[in-house]
Design a protein around this motif. Structure first.
Motif, PDB file in Angstrom:
ATOM      1  N   GLN A  31      43.754  30.553  10.334  1.00 31.51           N
ATOM      2  CA  GLN A  31      43.862  30.115  11.738  1.00 31.51           C
ATOM      3  C   GLN A  31      43.597  31.259  12.716  1.00 31.51           C
ATOM      4  N   TRP A  32      42.768  31.012  13.702  1.00 31.19           N
ATOM      5  CA  TRP A  32      42.557  31.972  14.788  1.00 31.19           C
ATOM      6  C   TRP A  32      43.228  31.421  16.039  1.00 31.19           C
ATOM      7  N   ASP A  33      43.920  32.298  16.775  1.00 31.32           N
ATOM      8  CA  ASP A  33      44.518  31.862  18.028  1.00 31.32           C
ATOM      9  C   ASP A  33      43.485  31.850  19.149  1.00 31.32           C
ATOM     10  N   LYS A  34      42.423  32.600  18.939  1.00 31.24           N
ATOM     11  CA  LYS A  34      41.355  32.657  19.938  1.00 31.24           C
ATOM     12  C   LYS A  34      40.093  33.118  19.210  1.00 31.24           C
ATOM     13  N   ALA A  35      38.950  32.616  19.626  1.00 29.83           N
ATOM     14  CA  ALA A  35      37.707  33.032  18.971  1.00 29.83           C
ATOM     15  C   ALA A  35      36.570  33.031  19.979  1.00 29.83           C
ATOM     16  N   ILE A  36      35.727  34.047  19.916  1.00 26.72           N
ATOM     17  CA  ILE A  36      34.499  33.996  20.703  1.00 26.72           C
ATOM     18  C   ILE A  36      33.325  34.397  19.809  1.00 26.72           C
ATOM     19  N   THR A  37      32.171  33.885  20.173  1.00 23.86           N
ATOM     20  CA  THR A  37      30.966  34.208  19.418  1.00 23.86           C
ATOM     21  C   THR A  37      29.895  34.666  20.387  1.00 23.86           C
ATOM     22  N   LEU A  38      29.253  35.769  20.061  1.00 19.24           N
ATOM     23  CA  LEU A  38      28.077  36.192  20.825  1.00 19.24           C
ATOM     24  C   LEU A  38      26.904  36.217  19.854  1.00 19.24           C
ATOM     25  N   LYS A  39      25.724  35.915  20.388  1.00 16.67           N
ATOM     26  CA  LYS A  39      24.529  36.014  19.541  1.00 16.67           C
ATOM     27  C   LYS A  39      23.983  37.431  19.625  1.00 16.67           C
ATOM     28  N   GLY A  40      23.788  38.038  18.472  1.00 15.90           N
ATOM     29  CA  GLY A  40      23.241  39.391  18.444  1.00 15.90           C
ATOM     30  C   GLY A  40      21.938  39.491  19.228  1.00 15.90           C
ATOM     31  N   GLU A  41      21.113  38.472  19.120  1.00 15.94           N
ATOM     32  CA  GLU A  41      19.794  38.487  19.785  1.00 15.94           C
ATOM     33  C   GLU A  41      19.923  38.513  21.303  1.00 15.94           C
ATOM     34  N   ASP A  42      21.049  37.999  21.819  1.00 17.11           N
ATOM     35  CA  ASP A  42      21.217  37.928  23.278  1.00 17.11           C
ATOM     36  C   ASP A  42      21.698  39.236  23.889  1.00 17.11           C
ATOM     37  N   ILE A  43      22.202  40.128  23.040  1.00 17.91           N
ATOM     38  CA  ILE A  43      22.774  41.366  23.586  1.00 17.91           C
ATOM     39  C   ILE A  43      21.646  42.330  23.955  1.00 17.91           C
ATOM     40  N   GLN A  44      21.779  42.903  25.132  1.00 22.19           N
ATOM     41  CA  GLN A  44      20.767  43.850  25.606  1.00 22.19           C
ATOM     42  C   GLN A  44      21.423  45.220  25.786  1.00 22.19           C
ATOM     43  N   PRO A  45      20.612  46.245  25.942  1.00 18.04           N
ATOM     44  CA  PRO A  45      21.227  47.536  26.290  1.00 18.04           C
ATOM     45  C   PRO A  45      21.956  47.368  27.623  1.00 18.04           C
ATOM     46  N   VAL A  46      23.201  47.786  27.665  1.00 18.82           N
ATOM     47  CA  VAL A  46      24.008  47.547  28.861  1.00 18.82           C
ATOM     48  C   VAL A  46      24.457  48.857  29.489  1.00 18.82           C
TER      49      VAL A  46
END
Ligand code: SF4
Lengths: 468, 201
Positions: A275-290
């Motif tokens: 069980q997770w109390d909270k979860a988020i997902t990001l797509k690796g492809e969407d991440i840019q140099p920030v």
């Protein structure tokens, strides 16, 4: 048995006592100590006549305010108060019989780099240090978090910490990263998505293909900044990369112990259906140099973006952004790549490892830093420094005009003489862009090592992808 | 550690969100090897200019807030480093309670080790108390740990939640280490079984 998360498993293996209300004594396997947050704790032991309960599990190294200039090799710390703190640690380490890497030991460095490097940090352990970036060690699948000085004293005296269990949060980064995108960009992008309080009350487990693909160095960068997202700790399940990194290090298990350890380590993963109390997902492809534009690590945007307007936020953040833009000397709508930089700092427990220096050197190679630029590389440990010299990386930096320093925290928090002057603007590989963090009225933009190197050459924040 | 039971005092409003530990006590004051004397440098870079002159606009420099015992602050107060110098500085200045919607984890824990009560209330309640605090010396806010209430100057009371163990320690000014040492037998037992299960540690 109900399915457990990795955090549940490590937690359960370390509860030495549990009260009816759920308050636990968590047993601590490794206690790391540095000079700034420990003097009052040792003083407390002396005043009460207490001993260090497990000196063999306690490791000290001065890092926060040691000078990183060469004069240090002669034992000189010109700042009087800094010298007193380092000397206090020298004495405390000796008096209480704990492991110690003094200032001019080749193995000295930032505590969070020394721990893993020497094999003190191992999967499944509990690791604490009087420093919030202790989260770094979570990269090994160790439950690692920062504590205050009273807790340092508590751990010294009892080898336990009074804790209540946190909640479980999953941060999944799927797929592959695009070229020019690094662990630093992942961890900043996550904070941008969750906010600096998004992880408060949680222990984060980072997972997904993009995390698996990272080296141990990259994983440490990701976990290092879990605290900037408010989490108590960040974790990554151990795997073959972890075991390979650990094997053969001075304090790693050997022989039959190694086999036994490995057997346990291989059970350290989150069970299917936990069980997770909270979860988020990001797509690796969407991440840019920030890059960060404000004075909180959550103030982060892709390098291709423009400075946001305060009105585009809500609640208390509107005022905070006004204040941040004023402090940073930026105007809404300005392109991030138009921001001029006068200082570059490559180092810290976030990005002071060999892989970070290699990534920066790859951009710098054969080029010169912009005229008038002050740029410095501060390796995370004496051993990183040595390795970089052997690989010819140090030469690349010095040829380009970078200063090549001794190991320490340096301009990450500017307790030693490495500081920004008021109004100076720095592209920094460290982890905090708070007001005054790198010097009174200094302005900090957090970036990856490659992005910092690119800025050193062009003199402004730069999309590193254009230089690859 | 000082006990905390009840206080009634002036509250200073600091509506800024994400007030971090570097703001509360900048690093140049971490070079001390003592716990005391940090109050004069609390919020140093906001409170003073470079020459040490007071910034008259900063809340704690205003005459009505110089004796403040309570801070009402924006979300995520105390984020950043683990430095216990932050609560030490607050305490040394005279702050005994903070009211916000949320705190950073380590800062929150550190407060309890130093007799400071960090109170978590929902945004609407913090907004009411923030308004109250803006009235300066004309408004005293009452904090009662035993009953877990904060009462605004007009008598409106808010209930807050707090961990029972933390409350107990704060009410009685108990020393954590002493309490844990009473459980030394459990630690010994755990240590022995852990050493057998994980001899490499
Ligand atoms: S490098 Fe910076 S963040 Fe890391 S331990 Fe040192 S001061 Fe803290």
């Amino acid at each position: 048995m109900s399915p457990k998360t990795l955090y549940d498993k490590i937690w359960d293996a370390h509860v030495a006592h549990e009260s009816d209300d759920g308050t636990c004594l968590l047993y601590i396997d490794r206690h790391l100590v540095h000079e700034v947050t420990s003097p009052q704790a040792f003083e407390g032991l002396r005043m009460t006549g207490r001993k260090v309960r497990a000196p063999e599990k306690t490791i000290a190294v001065p890092d926060h305010n040691v000078p990183t200039t060469l004069e240090r090799l002669e034992g000189i710390i010109s700042n009087e108060e800094g010298r007193i703190q380092v000397e206090a640690l020298d004495k405390n380490a000796k008096d209480f019989g704990i492991h110690y890497y003094p200032m001019n030991d080749l193995r000295q460095g930032i505590v969070h780099i020394v721990g893993p490097e020497q094999g003190w940090t191992l999967p499944g352990m509990t690791v604490v240090c009087g420093d919030s970036h202790t989260a770094t060690h979570g990269a090994f699948g160790a439950l690692a978090h920062g504590i205050g000085t009273s807790e340092v004293e508590h751990v010294l005296a009892t080898q336990t910490l009074i804790q209540k269990k946190s909640k479980n949060m999953k941060v999944e980064i799927t797929g592959k990263l695009r070229p020019g995108v690094t662990a630093k960009d992942i961890t900043l992008a996550v904070i941008g998505a969750t906010g600096t309080a998004g992880g408060t009350g949680y222990v984060i487990e980072y997972c997904g293909e993009a995390i698996r693909d990272l080296s141990m160095e990259g994983r440490m960068t990701v976990c290092n900044m879990a605290i900037e997202g408010g989490a108590r700790a960040g974790l990554i399940a151990p795997d073959e990369k972890t075991y390979t990194y650990v094997k053969g290090r001075p304090h790693a298990p050997k022989g039959a112990d190694w086999d036994k350890a490995l057997e346990w380590w291989k059970t350290l993963y989150t069970d299917e259906g936990a069980q997770w109390d909270k979860a988020i997902t990001l797509k690796g492809e969407d991440i840019q140099p920030v890059v960060t534009w404000g004075t909180s690590p959550e103030d982060v945007l892709p390098i291709t973006a423009t400075v946001p307007a305060p009105e585009s936020f809500t609640g208390g953040k509107v005022e905070a952004v006004k204040r941040a833009l004023d402090y940073m000397g930026l105007t809404p709508g300005q392109k991030l790549t138009d921001i001029q930089i006068d200082t570059v700092f490559i180092g810290s427990c976030t990005n002071g490892r060999i892989e970070d220096l290699r990534a920066a050197a790859a951009i710098v190679k054969g080029k010169k830093i912009k005229d008038g630029m002050r740029a410095m590389v501060v390796p995370g440990s004496g051993l990183v420094r040595k390795q970089a010299e052997e690989e010819g990386i140090a030469q690349i930096f010095t040829d380009a005009g970078f200063e090549w320093r001794l190991a320490g925290c340096s301009m990450c928090l500017a307790m030693n003489p490495d500081q920004l002057a008021p109004g100076e603007r720095c592209a920094s590989t460290s982890n905090r862009n708070f007001e005054g963090r790198q010097g009174y009225k200094g302005r900090t933009h957090l970036v990856s090592p490659a992005m910092a190197a690119a800025a050193a050459i062009t003199g402004h924040l730069t999309d590193v992808r254009e230089m690859m | 550690m000082d006990k905390f039971t009840q206080i009634s005092g002036i509250a200073a409003p600091m509506p800024l969100v994400n007030i971090d530990t570097d703001m509360i006590i900048p690093k140049q004051f971490l070079k001390t090897i003592k716990r005391s004397g940090l109050g004069k440098n609390l919020f140093d870079e906001m409170r003073f200019d470079r020459d040490g002159k007071e910034n008259p606009d900063f809340v704690l420099n205003k005459p009505q807030y110089r004796q403040a015992q309570i801070l009402v602050a924006g979300d995520n107060f105390g984020c950043g480093s683990s430095r216990e110098h932050a609560p030490w500085a607050l305490l040394d200045f005279g702050i005994r309670a903070v009211i916000s919607t949320s705190y950073a984890d380590i800062f929150y824990n550190n407060c309890f080790k130093n007799g400071i009560l960090p109170i978590v209330l929902p945004p609407e309640a913090v907004a009411v108390l923030m308004k109250d605090a803006e009235k300066g010396a004309n408004a005293r806010i009452e904090v009662d740990l035993e009953n877990q209430t904060v009462t605004a100057s007009d008598g409106e009371a808010f209930h807050f939640e707090i961990d029972a163990f933390k409350k107990h320690c704060l009410l009685n000014g108990l020393d954590d280490i002493g309490l844990t040492m009473e459980k030394a037998a459990s630690i010994d037992t755990f240590e022995a079984s852990a050493a057998a299960a994980r001899p490499w540690v």
